[in-house]
Write a protein that holds these residues in place. Structure first.
Motif, PDB file in Angstrom:
ATOM      1  N   PHE A  63       0.839  -1.204   0.000  1.00 58.02           N
ATOM      2  CA  PHE A  63       0.000   0.000   0.000  1.00 58.02           C
ATOM      3  C   PHE A  63       0.876   1.256   0.000  1.00 58.02           C
ATOM      4  O   PHE A  63       0.655   2.195  -0.785  1.00 58.02           O
ATOM      5  CB  PHE A  63      -0.921   0.008   1.224  1.00 58.02           C
ATOM      6  N   SER A  64       1.874   1.272   0.884  1.00 52.75           N
ATOM      7  CA  SER A  64       2.716   2.464   0.989  1.00 52.75           C
ATOM      8  C   SER A  64       3.487   2.733  -0.293  1.00 52.75           C
ATOM      9  O   SER A  64       3.550   3.874  -0.768  1.00 52.75           O
ATOM     10  CB  SER A  64       3.693   2.305   2.162  1.00 52.75           C
ATOM     11  N   PHE A  65       4.067   1.684  -0.870  1.00 54.96           N
ATOM     12  CA  PHE A  65       4.812   1.908  -2.108  1.00 54.96           C
ATOM     13  C   PHE A  65       3.890   2.301  -3.259  1.00 54.96           C
ATOM     14  O   PHE A  65       4.292   3.057  -4.148  1.00 54.96           O
ATOM     15  CB  PHE A  65       5.646   0.676  -2.462  1.00 54.96           C
ATOM     16  N   ALA A  66       2.658   1.825  -3.244  1.00 60.83           N
ATOM     17  CA  ALA A  66       1.715   2.232  -4.297  1.00 60.83           C
ATOM     18  C   ALA A  66       1.508   3.741  -4.274  1.00 60.83           C
ATOM     19  O   ALA A  66       1.652   4.421  -5.308  1.00 60.83           O
ATOM     20  CB  ALA A  66       0.389   1.500  -4.133  1.00 60.83           C
ATOM     21  N   VAL A  67       1.193   4.284  -3.110  1.00 60.70           N
ATOM     22  CA  VAL A  67       0.893   5.720  -3.058  1.00 60.70           C
ATOM     23  C   VAL A  67       2.166   6.561  -3.147  1.00 60.70           C
ATOM     24  O   VAL A  67       2.172   7.641  -3.771  1.00 60.70           O
ATOM     25  CB  VAL A  67       0.072   6.085  -1.803  1.00 60.70           C
ATOM     26  N   LEU A  68       3.269   6.077  -2.579  1.00 58.19           N
ATOM     27  CA  LEU A  68       4.509   6.844  -2.631  1.00 58.19           C
ATOM     28  C   LEU A  68       5.099   6.869  -4.037  1.00 58.19           C
ATOM     29  O   LEU A  68       5.557   7.911  -4.509  1.00 58.19           O
ATOM     30  CB  LEU A  68       5.519   6.260  -1.642  1.00 58.19           C
ATOM     31  N   LEU A  69       5.086   5.728  -4.711  1.00 53.89           N
ATOM     32  CA  LEU A  69       5.621   5.696  -6.073  1.00 53.89           C
ATOM     33  C   LEU A  69       4.712   6.450  -7.041  1.00 53.89           C
ATOM     34  O   LEU A  69       5.196   7.133  -7.950  1.00 53.89           O
ATOM     35  CB  LEU A  69       5.800   4.248  -6.530  1.00 53.89           C
ATOM     36  N   GLY A  70       3.404   6.329  -6.842  1.00 55.92           N
ATOM     37  CA  GLY A  70       2.480   7.099  -7.676  1.00 55.92           C
ATOM     38  C   GLY A  70       2.690   8.596  -7.511  1.00 55.92           C
ATOM     39  O   GLY A  70       2.747   9.349  -8.491  1.00 55.92           O
ATOM     40  N   ALA A  71       2.824   9.035  -6.262  1.00 56.89           N
ATOM     41  CA  ALA A  71       3.063  10.459  -6.000  1.00 56.89           C
ATOM     42  C   ALA A  71       4.415  10.896  -6.536  1.00 56.89           C
ATOM     43  O   ALA A  71       4.566  12.020  -7.051  1.00 56.89           O
ATOM     44  CB  ALA A  71       2.985  10.723  -4.499  1.00 56.89           C
ATOM     45  N   THR A  72       5.410  10.016  -6.438  1.00 60.39           N
ATOM     46  CA  THR A  72       6.740  10.347  -6.945  1.00 60.39           C
ATOM     47  C   THR A  72       6.719  10.526  -8.459  1.00 60.39           C
ATOM     48  O   THR A  72       7.285  11.500  -8.994  1.00 60.39           O
ATOM     49  CB  THR A  72       7.750   9.237  -6.562  1.00 60.39           C
ATOM     50  N   GLY A  73       6.077   9.602  -9.168  1.00 63.10           N
ATOM     51  CA  GLY A  73       5.967   9.730 -10.615  1.00 63.10           C
ATOM     52  C   GLY A  73       5.267  11.011 -11.015  1.00 63.10           C
ATOM     53  O   GLY A  73       5.708  11.727 -11.935  1.00 63.10           O
ATOM     54  N   TYR A  74       4.174  11.323 -10.333  1.00 67.58           N
ATOM     55  CA  TYR A  74       3.412  12.548 -10.625  1.00 67.58           C
ATOM     56  C   TYR A  74       4.288  13.780 -10.412  1.00 67.58           C
ATOM     57  O   TYR A  74       4.338  14.686 -11.263  1.00 67.58           O
ATOM     58  CB  TYR A  74       2.187  12.589  -9.713  1.00 67.58           C
ATOM     59  N   TYR A  75       4.998  13.817  -9.304  1.00 66.83           N
ATOM     60  CA  TYR A  75       5.811  14.994  -8.972  1.00 66.83           C
ATOM     61  C   TYR A  75       6.982  15.155  -9.937  1.00 66.83           C
ATOM     62  O   TYR A  75       7.233  16.249 -10.453  1.00 66.83           O
ATOM     63  CB  TYR A  75       6.325  14.869  -7.534  1.00 66.83           C
ATOM     64  N   LEU A  76       7.725  14.071 -10.175  1.00 63.46           N
ATOM     65  CA  LEU A  76       8.906  14.179 -11.025  1.00 63.46           C
ATOM     66  C   LEU A  76       8.542  14.620 -12.440  1.00 63.46           C
ATOM     67  O   LEU A  76       9.266  15.411 -13.059  1.00 63.46           O
ATOM     68  CB  LEU A  76       9.653  12.849 -11.067  1.00 63.46           C
TER      69      LEU A  76
END
Length: 301
Positions: free
Chosen positions: A106-119
């Motif tokens: 769950f954590s990696f799903a939201v963190l990686l999704g947010a990271t992709g969006y931000y970068l």
């Protein structure tokens, strides 16, 4: 360019999970040395779980990277949750029904999704990123998940199909990993990341990671401990780990101390799984910010 950065970031997520399971001794937890306070899983179970989850990390990142800026954060979260369910099913298939990484997934799903969006929106195409970038990504996570407490937890009314986290919310009001995400992971922002930024030593990564784990165990409201032993167990573990942390032990003495503490927690059936997940996330951000030298960390399965 998205393929290159997606590969780089997703590989760091996998490397972080492998780093956590390889580390030992970890009190009450599965590692290369013992099964801790677990009789249904071992080191190989975790490796199988990581192999099953790893392909999904890239998908999480790309969902965020390719998400149109004009669309809502809720729409992105719903996409991430859908793929996250697929990943969870793959994990359970690989582990024959054992929950090894549900919270971490769950954590990696939201963190990686947010990271992709931000970068993507900041036109960042290489690593490392700055601490300011990390804070901005954690803010995006809170926007993605801010509705979860109202949506998932407050409507609960008991029943036999509740998860451990849902039972903890009903029993203690503990918001668990959903609350961490909705608040932008304060355990990372205010505890783990400031600690590793100030104290991490790449000349002895194992010692630094063990110290980070004990620091987390002394500080966080670990849902796994609460599930098994309630607040008396949590307060006991926090007190013991606070003492271990502040004794400033050498590596040899720390490892010896943790072997004894592992035996104690195992006998007490206490497992700080929430702290282990936060350690994995801390290692991931350590890689992302260049704090931890990824080339010095073993990542072989």
């Amino acid at each position: 360019m998205s393929n290159l950065i997606a590969t780089s970031v997703s590989e760091l997520a996998t490397k972080a999970l492998v780093s956590e399971i390889r580390l030992g001794p970890k009190p009450g937890l599965v590692d290369r040395l013992t099964n801790g306070a677990h009789n249904d899983m071992d080191y190989d179970t975790f490796i199988s779980s990581i192999k099953a989850l790893s392909p999904y990390f890239r998908r999480y990142f790309l969902l965020g990277y390719n998400h149109p800026k004009e669309l809502s954060h809720t729409e992105l979260f719903n996409k991430l949750r859908s793929v996250g369910i697929e990943a969870e099913q793959a994990m359970f298939k690989a582990t024959h029904g054992v929950n090894t990484h549900k919270g971490a997934n769950f954590s990696f799903a939201v963190l990686l999704g947010a990271t992709g969006y931000y970068l993507h929106n900041k036109n960042i195409d290489k690593l490392p990123i700055s601490s300011h970038d990390t804070e901005s990504i954690l803010t995006i996570v809170s926007l993605l998940t801010g509705q979860l407490i109202e949506q998932d937890l407050k409507p609960l009314n008991g029943g036999n199909t509740l998860s451990h986290g849902e039972k903890l919310f009903l029993s203690y009001g503990v918001k668990g990993i959903r609350g961490e995400a909705a608040d932008g992971y304060p355990s990372l922002h205010h505890l783990a990341l400031p600690y590793i930024r100030s104290h991490f030593n790449n000349n002895d990564i194992e010692y630094s990671l063990l110290k980070t784990l004990i620091y987390l165990m002394s500080s966080v409201e670990d849902g796994n401990i609460l599930h098994r032993g309630g607040y008396p167990a949590l307060e006991m573990v926090q007190r013991h780990c606070h003492d271990i942390h502040h004794r400033h032990l050498s590596k040899a003495r720390l490892v010896n101390c943790l072997r004894y503490y592992d035996a104690f927690l195992t006998e007490s059936y206490i497992s700080p799984g929430g702290s282990a997940d936060l350690l994995s996330l801390s290692v991931f951000w350590g890689f992302m910010e260049g704090i931890i030298d990824k080339n010095k960390v073993l990542d072989t399965f």
